[in-house]
Design a protein around this motif. Structure first.
Motif, PDB file in Angstrom:
ATOM      1  N   VAL A  29     -19.025 -97.934  66.554  1.00 50.43           N
ATOM      2  CA  VAL A  29     -18.082 -97.193  67.590  1.00 50.43           C
ATOM      3  C   VAL A  29     -16.932 -98.011  68.201  1.00 50.43           C
ATOM      4  CG1 VAL A  29     -17.952 -95.750  69.582  1.00 50.43           C
ATOM      5  CG2 VAL A  29     -19.838 -95.349  67.940  1.00 50.43           C
ATOM      6  N   ALA A  30     -17.320 -99.224  68.653  1.00 48.45           N
ATOM      7  CA  ALA A  30     -16.394 -99.998  69.166  1.00 48.45           C
ATOM      8  C   ALA A  30     -15.162-100.598  68.281  1.00 48.45           C
ATOM      9  CB  ALA A  30     -17.066-101.224  69.903  1.00 48.45           C
ATOM     10  N   ASP A  31     -15.764-100.824  66.871  1.00 50.34           N
ATOM     11  CA  ASP A  31     -14.726-101.249  65.958  1.00 50.34           C
ATOM     12  C   ASP A  31     -14.024-100.136  65.529  1.00 50.34           C
ATOM     13  OD1 ASP A  31     -16.235-103.793  66.070  1.00 50.34           O
ATOM     14  OD2 ASP A  31     -17.296-103.397  64.329  1.00 50.34           O
ATOM     15  N   SER A  32     -14.538 -99.026  65.625  1.00 48.18           N
ATOM     16  CA  SER A  32     -13.835 -97.711  65.230  1.00 48.18           C
ATOM     17  C   SER A  32     -12.606 -97.472  66.072  1.00 48.18           C
ATOM     18  CB  SER A  32     -14.569 -96.485  64.997  1.00 48.18           C
ATOM     19  OG  SER A  32     -15.289 -96.756  63.761  1.00 48.18           O
ATOM     20  N   LEU A  33     -13.088 -97.743  67.345  1.00 50.90           N
ATOM     21  CA  LEU A  33     -12.091 -97.358  68.442  1.00 50.90           C
ATOM     22  C   LEU A  33     -11.002 -98.383  68.358  1.00 50.90           C
ATOM     23  CD1 LEU A  33     -14.389 -96.481  71.303  1.00 50.90           C
ATOM     24  CD2 LEU A  33     -12.926 -94.884  70.288  1.00 50.90           C
ATOM     25  N   ARG A  34     -11.376 -99.637  68.212  1.00 49.22           N
ATOM     26  CA  ARG A  34      -9.931-100.621  67.957  1.00 49.22           C
ATOM     27  C   ARG A  34      -9.175-100.251  66.908  1.00 49.22           C
ATOM     28  NH1 ARG A  34     -14.214-103.361  69.482  1.00 49.22           N
ATOM     29  NH2 ARG A  34     -14.007-104.407  71.701  1.00 49.22           N
ATOM     30  N   ALA A  35      -9.813 -99.841  65.657  1.00 45.91           N
ATOM     31  CA  ALA A  35      -9.047 -99.439  64.554  1.00 45.91           C
ATOM     32  C   ALA A  35      -8.128 -98.444  64.808  1.00 45.91           C
ATOM     33  CB  ALA A  35      -9.797 -99.320  63.175  1.00 45.91           C
ATOM     34  N   LEU A  36      -8.644 -97.365  65.478  1.00 41.56           N
ATOM     35  CA  LEU A  36      -7.798 -96.448  65.841  1.00 41.56           C
ATOM     36  C   LEU A  36      -6.799 -96.610  66.838  1.00 41.56           C
ATOM     37  CD1 LEU A  36      -7.424 -92.993  65.667  1.00 41.56           C
ATOM     38  CD2 LEU A  36      -8.962 -92.768  67.301  1.00 41.56           C
ATOM     39  N   HIS A  37      -7.046 -97.598  67.706  1.00 42.18           N
ATOM     40  CA  HIS A  37      -5.993 -98.229  68.754  1.00 42.18           C
ATOM     41  C   HIS A  37      -4.872 -98.755  68.207  1.00 42.18           C
ATOM     42  CE1 HIS A  37      -4.612-101.301  71.437  1.00 42.18           C
ATOM     43  NE2 HIS A  37      -4.676-100.302  72.465  1.00 42.18           N
ATOM     44  N   SER A  38      -5.227 -99.472  67.173  1.00 46.45           N
ATOM     45  CA  SER A  38      -4.267-100.344  66.353  1.00 46.45           C
ATOM     46  C   SER A  38      -3.474 -99.354  65.555  1.00 46.45           C
ATOM     47  CB  SER A  38      -4.824-101.305  65.429  1.00 46.45           C
ATOM     48  OG  SER A  38      -4.048-101.927  64.485  1.00 46.45           O
ATOM     49  N   LEU A  39      -4.032 -98.314  64.682  1.00 41.68           N
ATOM     50  CA  LEU A  39      -3.335 -97.353  63.911  1.00 41.68           C
ATOM     51  C   LEU A  39      -2.256 -96.533  64.863  1.00 41.68           C
ATOM     52  CD1 LEU A  39      -3.560 -95.847  60.791  1.00 41.68           C
ATOM     53  CD2 LEU A  39      -3.776 -94.193  62.564  1.00 41.68           C
ATOM     54  N   LEU A  40      -2.739 -96.200  65.981  1.00 41.17           N
ATOM     55  CA  LEU A  40      -1.967 -95.442  67.065  1.00 41.17           C
ATOM     56  C   LEU A  40      -0.786 -96.210  67.474  1.00 41.17           C
ATOM     57  CD1 LEU A  40      -4.426 -93.263  69.030  1.00 41.17           C
ATOM     58  CD2 LEU A  40      -2.796 -92.530  67.232  1.00 41.17           C
ATOM     59  N   GLY A  41      -0.856 -97.707  67.472  1.00 38.54           N
ATOM     60  CA  GLY A  41       0.220 -98.603  68.192  1.00 38.54           C
ATOM     61  C   GLY A  41       1.157 -98.711  67.212  1.00 38.54           C
ATOM     62  N   ASP A  42       1.266 -98.484  65.819  1.00 37.77           N
ATOM     63  CA  ASP A  42       2.157 -98.386  64.931  1.00 37.77           C
ATOM     64  C   ASP A  42       2.821 -96.996  64.799  1.00 37.77           C
ATOM     65  OD1 ASP A  42       3.777 -98.557  62.597  1.00 37.77           O
ATOM     66  OD2 ASP A  42       2.734-100.304  61.900  1.00 37.77           O
ATOM     67  N   SER A  56       1.750 -91.551  58.926  1.00 37.98           N
ATOM     68  CA  SER A  56       1.456 -91.755  57.796  1.00 37.98           C
ATOM     69  C   SER A  56      -0.061 -90.968  57.074  1.00 37.98           C
ATOM     70  CB  SER A  56       1.475 -93.257  56.833  1.00 37.98           C
ATOM     71  OG  SER A  56       0.908 -93.206  55.899  1.00 37.98           O
ATOM     72  N   ALA A  57      -0.004 -90.060  56.309  1.00 38.85           N
ATOM     73  CA  ALA A  57      -1.140 -89.614  55.797  1.00 38.85           C
ATOM     74  C   ALA A  57      -2.005 -90.679  55.072  1.00 38.85           C
ATOM     75  CB  ALA A  57      -0.963 -88.350  55.022  1.00 38.85           C
ATOM     76  N   GLU A  58      -1.437 -91.468  54.363  1.00 36.03           N
ATOM     77  CA  GLU A  58      -2.123 -92.590  53.614  1.00 36.03           C
ATOM     78  C   GLU A  58      -2.658 -93.435  54.420  1.00 36.03           C
ATOM     79  OE1 GLU A  58      -3.221 -94.817  50.349  1.00 36.03           O
ATOM     80  OE2 GLU A  58      -2.825 -92.746  50.546  1.00 36.03           O
ATOM     81  N   SER A  59      -1.975 -93.824  55.814  1.00 39.05           N
ATOM     82  CA  SER A  59      -2.425 -94.914  56.684  1.00 39.05           C
ATOM     83  C   SER A  59      -3.851 -94.087  57.214  1.00 39.05           C
ATOM     84  CB  SER A  59      -1.488 -94.992  57.775  1.00 39.05           C
ATOM     85  OG  SER A  59      -0.514 -95.807  57.324  1.00 39.05           O
ATOM     86  N   TRP A  60      -3.785 -92.697  57.466  1.00 42.45           N
ATOM     87  CA  TRP A  60      -5.099 -92.298  57.931  1.00 42.45           C
ATOM     88  C   TRP A  60      -6.128 -92.130  56.787  1.00 42.45           C
ATOM     89  CZ3 TRP A  60      -6.003 -91.320  62.969  1.00 42.45           C
ATOM     90  CH2 TRP A  60      -5.081 -91.256  63.856  1.00 42.45           C
ATOM     91  N   ARG A  61      -5.645 -91.837  55.601  1.00 43.00           N
ATOM     92  CA  ARG A  61      -6.885 -91.815  54.585  1.00 43.00           C
ATOM     93  C   ARG A  61      -7.581 -93.292  54.450  1.00 43.00           C
ATOM     94  NH1 ARG A  61      -7.772 -93.713  50.158  1.00 43.00           N
ATOM     95  NH2 ARG A  61      -5.839 -94.912  49.981  1.00 43.00           N
ATOM     96  N   MET A  62      -6.503 -94.319  54.719  1.00 48.62           N
ATOM     97  CA  MET A  62      -7.081 -95.604  54.378  1.00 48.62           C
ATOM     98  C   MET A  62      -8.032 -95.963  55.599  1.00 48.62           C
ATOM     99  SD  MET A  62      -3.685 -97.527  52.726  1.00 48.62           S
ATOM    100  CE  MET A  62      -4.171 -99.242  53.444  1.00 48.62           C
ATOM    101  N   LEU A  63      -7.640 -95.703  56.755  1.00 39.16           N
ATOM    102  CA  LEU A  63      -8.259 -95.866  57.870  1.00 39.16           C
ATOM    103  C   LEU A  63     -10.003 -95.068  57.708  1.00 39.16           C
ATOM    104  CD1 LEU A  63      -8.817 -96.968  61.021  1.00 39.16           C
ATOM    105  CD2 LEU A  63      -8.054 -95.055  61.525  1.00 39.16           C
ATOM    106  N   ARG A  64      -9.942 -94.080  57.274  1.00 39.23           N
ATOM    107  CA  ARG A  64     -11.217 -93.451  57.015  1.00 39.23           C
ATOM    108  C   ARG A  64     -11.877 -94.187  55.934  1.00 39.23           C
ATOM    109  NH1 ARG A  64      -7.480 -88.861  57.546  1.00 39.23           N
ATOM    110  NH2 ARG A  64      -7.618 -88.667  55.494  1.00 39.23           N
TER     111      ARG A  64
END
Length: 166
Positions: free
Chosen positions: A89-102, A108-116
């Motif tokens: 969960v903590a790792d996922s929160l950090r990844a989401l934090h990073s994605l939202l920072g850009d 980008s739908a592709e960025s969200w797909r890659m994150l998932r």
């Protein structure tokens, strides 16, 4: 629909909250690690040495001790699963934090797909992948890798499966 400046403010607030959540989970994990270490040391002391002073293994313990040890193993296994889940969960929160920072990636739908895809492949427990796929995967995305495979899940003792239900 939010105005661009309102969306930027909302994203910054979300990022702040996501960062807080990840840091808080990390603090809980660190605190629990210390407590678990102490608990295991106390348990080892309570059970005594593995050998007698003469170097001979002690006589087998009675059924009561065996049952108590089985209960300890079940509790430790359940605890380990909780700790793994919180770490993910903590790792996922950090990844989401990073994605939202850009801003470009956040749109980008592709960025969200890659994150998932990255997140689901990072999970070590089949139950985590299945829950994530059920709640986060988008329509049309393959979730076959997230399906539970009994051969992939190693359990020494049975634990309440309801822990991974939404």
């Amino acid at each position: 629909m939010l105005q661009p400046e309102a969306a930027g403010i909302a994203v910054e607030h979300c990022r702040t909250w996501l960062n807080w959540a990840a840091v808080h989970v990390d603090a809980c994990l660190a605190s629990d690690t210390l407590a678990s270490t102490r608990m295991l040391a106390a348990l080892a002391d309570a059970l005594g040495p593995a050998q007698t002073p003469s170097g001979v293994a002690p006589a087998p313990a009675g059924d009561a001790t065996g049952e108590q040890m089985a209960a300890v193993v079940i509790a430790v296994q359940a605890h380990d699963r909780v700790m793994q889940g919180l770490t993910h969960v903590a790792d996922s929160l950090r990844a989401l934090h990073s994605l939202l920072g850009d801003a470009e990636c956040a749109e980008s739908a592709e960025s969200w797909r890659m994150l998932r895809e990255t997140q689901i492949s990072a999970f070590s427990m089949a139950e985590e992948r299945a829950l994530f796929a059920r709640l986060v995967a988008h329509e049309g995305e393959s979730t076959h890798e997230a399906e539970l495979d009994p051969e992939e899940t190693v359990e020494i003792f049975t634990i309440d499966p309801g822990l991974h239900e939404p």
